[in-house]
Write a protein that holds these residues in place. Sequence first.
Motif, PDB file in Angstrom:
ATOM      1  N   PHE A 166      -4.637  21.178  -2.935  1.00  0.00           N
ATOM      2  CA  PHE A 166      -5.224  21.463  -1.621  1.00  0.00           C
ATOM      3  C   PHE A 166      -5.546  20.161  -0.910  1.00  0.00           C
ATOM      4  O   PHE A 166      -6.324  19.345  -1.405  1.00  0.00           O
ATOM      5  CB  PHE A 166      -6.494  22.293  -1.781  1.00  0.00           C
ATOM      6  N   LEU A 167      -4.941  19.958   0.263  1.00  0.00           N
ATOM      7  CA  LEU A 167      -5.213  18.783   1.080  1.00  0.00           C
ATOM      8  C   LEU A 167      -6.474  19.041   1.903  1.00  0.00           C
ATOM      9  O   LEU A 167      -6.504  19.929   2.753  1.00  0.00           O
ATOM     10  CB  LEU A 167      -4.031  18.496   2.004  1.00  0.00           C
ATOM     11  N   ASP A 168      -7.505  18.245   1.669  1.00  0.00           N
ATOM     12  CA  ASP A 168      -8.825  18.490   2.256  1.00  0.00           C
ATOM     13  C   ASP A 168      -9.276  17.282   3.062  1.00  0.00           C
ATOM     14  O   ASP A 168      -8.655  16.207   3.025  1.00  0.00           O
ATOM     15  CB  ASP A 168      -9.811  18.777   1.113  1.00  0.00           C
ATOM     16  N   ASN A 169     -10.389  17.446   3.789  1.00  0.00           N
ATOM     17  CA  ASN A 169     -10.987  16.321   4.501  1.00  0.00           C
ATOM     18  C   ASN A 169     -12.374  16.020   3.929  1.00  0.00           C
ATOM     19  O   ASN A 169     -12.685  16.435   2.814  1.00  0.00           O
ATOM     20  CB  ASN A 169     -11.019  16.585   6.011  1.00  0.00           C
ATOM     21  N   VAL A 170     -13.226  15.330   4.685  1.00  0.00           N
ATOM     22  CA  VAL A 170     -14.533  14.916   4.158  1.00  0.00           C
ATOM     23  C   VAL A 170     -15.696  15.606   4.864  1.00  0.00           C
ATOM     24  O   VAL A 170     -16.843  15.188   4.729  1.00  0.00           O
ATOM     25  CB  VAL A 170     -14.702  13.385   4.248  1.00  0.00           C
ATOM     26  N   TYR A 171     -15.401  16.663   5.594  1.00  0.00           N
ATOM     27  CA  TYR A 171     -16.445  17.311   6.390  1.00  0.00           C
ATOM     28  C   TYR A 171     -17.568  17.906   5.554  1.00  0.00           C
ATOM     29  O   TYR A 171     -18.666  18.139   6.066  1.00  0.00           O
ATOM     30  CB  TYR A 171     -15.840  18.427   7.251  1.00  0.00           C
ATOM     31  N   MET A 172     -17.303  18.205   4.284  1.00  0.00           N
ATOM     32  CA  MET A 172     -18.315  18.870   3.459  1.00  0.00           C
ATOM     33  C   MET A 172     -19.364  17.911   2.916  1.00  0.00           C
ATOM     34  O   MET A 172     -20.393  18.340   2.397  1.00  0.00           O
ATOM     35  CB  MET A 172     -17.656  19.624   2.297  1.00  0.00           C
ATOM     36  N   GLU A 222     -24.024  10.504   2.984  1.00  0.00           N
ATOM     37  CA  GLU A 222     -22.972   9.970   2.121  1.00  0.00           C
ATOM     38  C   GLU A 222     -21.875   9.248   2.901  1.00  0.00           C
ATOM     39  O   GLU A 222     -21.052   8.534   2.310  1.00  0.00           O
ATOM     40  CB  GLU A 222     -22.315  11.114   1.324  1.00  0.00           C
ATOM     41  N   ILE A 223     -21.849   9.428   4.209  1.00  0.00           N
ATOM     42  CA  ILE A 223     -20.753   8.908   5.028  1.00  0.00           C
ATOM     43  C   ILE A 223     -20.553   7.389   4.895  1.00  0.00           C
ATOM     44  O   ILE A 223     -19.413   6.912   4.906  1.00  0.00           O
ATOM     45  CB  ILE A 223     -20.956   9.303   6.510  1.00  0.00           C
ATOM     46  N   PRO A 224     -21.622   6.597   4.741  1.00  0.00           N
ATOM     47  CA  PRO A 224     -21.408   5.142   4.610  1.00  0.00           C
ATOM     48  C   PRO A 224     -20.667   4.717   3.341  1.00  0.00           C
ATOM     49  O   PRO A 224     -20.179   3.597   3.260  1.00  0.00           O
ATOM     50  CB  PRO A 224     -22.829   4.578   4.630  1.00  0.00           C
ATOM     51  N   HIS A 225     -20.574   5.594   2.337  1.00  0.00           N
ATOM     52  CA  HIS A 225     -19.780   5.278   1.142  1.00  0.00           C
ATOM     53  C   HIS A 225     -19.430   6.575   0.413  1.00  0.00           C
ATOM     54  O   HIS A 225     -20.154   7.021  -0.473  1.00  0.00           O
ATOM     55  CB  HIS A 225     -20.524   4.338   0.198  1.00  0.00           C
ATOM     56  N   MET A 226     -18.298   7.147   0.796  1.00  0.00           N
ATOM     57  CA  MET A 226     -17.884   8.433   0.239  1.00  0.00           C
ATOM     58  C   MET A 226     -17.017   8.246  -1.002  1.00  0.00           C
ATOM     59  O   MET A 226     -16.040   7.489  -0.977  1.00  0.00           O
ATOM     60  CB  MET A 226     -17.110   9.225   1.296  1.00  0.00           C
ATOM     61  N   THR A 227     -17.390   8.934  -2.082  1.00  0.00           N
ATOM     62  CA  THR A 227     -16.584   8.973  -3.296  1.00  0.00           C
ATOM     63  C   THR A 227     -16.377  10.431  -3.679  1.00  0.00           C
ATOM     64  O   THR A 227     -16.933  11.338  -3.045  1.00  0.00           O
ATOM     65  CB  THR A 227     -17.281   8.254  -4.469  1.00  0.00           C
ATOM     66  N   GLU A 228     -15.622  10.649  -4.736  1.00  0.00           N
ATOM     67  CA  GLU A 228     -15.376  12.011  -5.207  1.00  0.00           C
ATOM     68  C   GLU A 228     -16.654  12.682  -5.712  1.00  0.00           C
ATOM     69  O   GLU A 228     -16.686  13.900  -5.885  1.00  0.00           O
ATOM     70  CB  GLU A 228     -14.327  12.004  -6.320  1.00  0.00           C
ATOM     71  N   HIS A 229     -17.695  11.886  -5.939  1.00  0.00           N
ATOM     72  CA  HIS A 229     -18.960  12.429  -6.445  1.00  0.00           C
ATOM     73  C   HIS A 229     -20.027  12.547  -5.356  1.00  0.00           C
ATOM     74  O   HIS A 229     -21.187  12.849  -5.661  1.00  0.00           O
ATOM     75  CB  HIS A 229     -19.481  11.555  -7.585  1.00  0.00           C
ATOM     76  N   SER A 230     -19.653  12.336  -4.113  1.00  0.00           N
ATOM     77  CA  SER A 230     -20.620  12.424  -3.020  1.00  0.00           C
ATOM     78  C   SER A 230     -21.203  13.826  -2.911  1.00  0.00           C
ATOM     79  O   SER A 230     -20.513  14.824  -3.176  1.00  0.00           O
ATOM     80  CB  SER A 230     -19.965  12.039  -1.690  1.00  0.00           C
TER      81      SER A 230
END
Length: 305
Positions: free
Chosen positions: A100-106, A111-119
């Motif tokens: 699934f191709l997703d974005n970062v809206y969730m 968390e926006i200043p440093h987003m990782t898979e664990h945000s």
Amino acid sequence: MQTILGSGGAIGTPLAKELKAYTDKIRLVARKPVQVNGDDELMTADLTQSADVDRAVAGSEVVYLTVGLEYNIKIWRRDWPVIMQHVIDACLKHNARLVFLDNVYMYADTEIPHMTEHSTIAPPSKKGQVRAALHYTILQAIQQKGLQALIARSADFYGPAVKNGMLAITVEGEYKKGKKAYWQIDVNKVHTFTYTPDAAKGTAILGNTPDAFGQVWHLPTSAEKLTGKEFIEKVAAAMQVQPRYYILSRFMMGLMGLFIPIVREIKEMSYQYDRDYVFDSSKFEKRFNFKPTTYSAGIAARVRS
């Protein structure tokens, strides 16, 4: 057989090209699918219809959900849950792996200043709430039904053939019209953009790496920290125009949104521009020894396209 649901567009087209390195059987599914490699299987389908999705997924080993819905919260709320459930059901029935191709809206705004898979997932927007629900729907299917799936996330897109990316619309598009570029809220904040050829290559790699499933991955994205002003200057230099711009404030968005629907839709996402926005893809880069395209090279390729 590897199948792209929602083929075409910024990621679907380059993804179809990348998949040729892994299979000679590629199925492109859309309302109006278009040939990419010359020998792709084309299938017309409406992903909101379960029978269409079932037919599209049948016989597939890997299914890539890359569809992009109209940027409208009413449509997202109506169609995304339906599409996701149809796709999950079909993948389970036909024993297909889902990407699934997703974005970062969730992600939470903090968390926006440093987003990782664990945000932390705590979306401040209505669109983010829809994306968070999709995230949990997939995880639940993995944990409770044995679905083989992964989520591949990207920052804002830029690159060849990107029509709806912010750089394409607010900077390059305005310069092509002979107008000033514009930037939301604060031009001095860092903002990250994912180069679509890198995202497509990364998505293909993940889909063909069995041990990548069951995880969230950030697609390869340059770690360079450029501000909005620096992006404007790079695009202007590549286009050989003066880097003229103005700031689109929330007040201006409110006024324009009364008459321009898309401005009304993007206003709730403006928090992504009032602070640094940094997308960390180091997990992917280390796992696959991948070096993302630099912004200078990516912008130059975009302007040439």
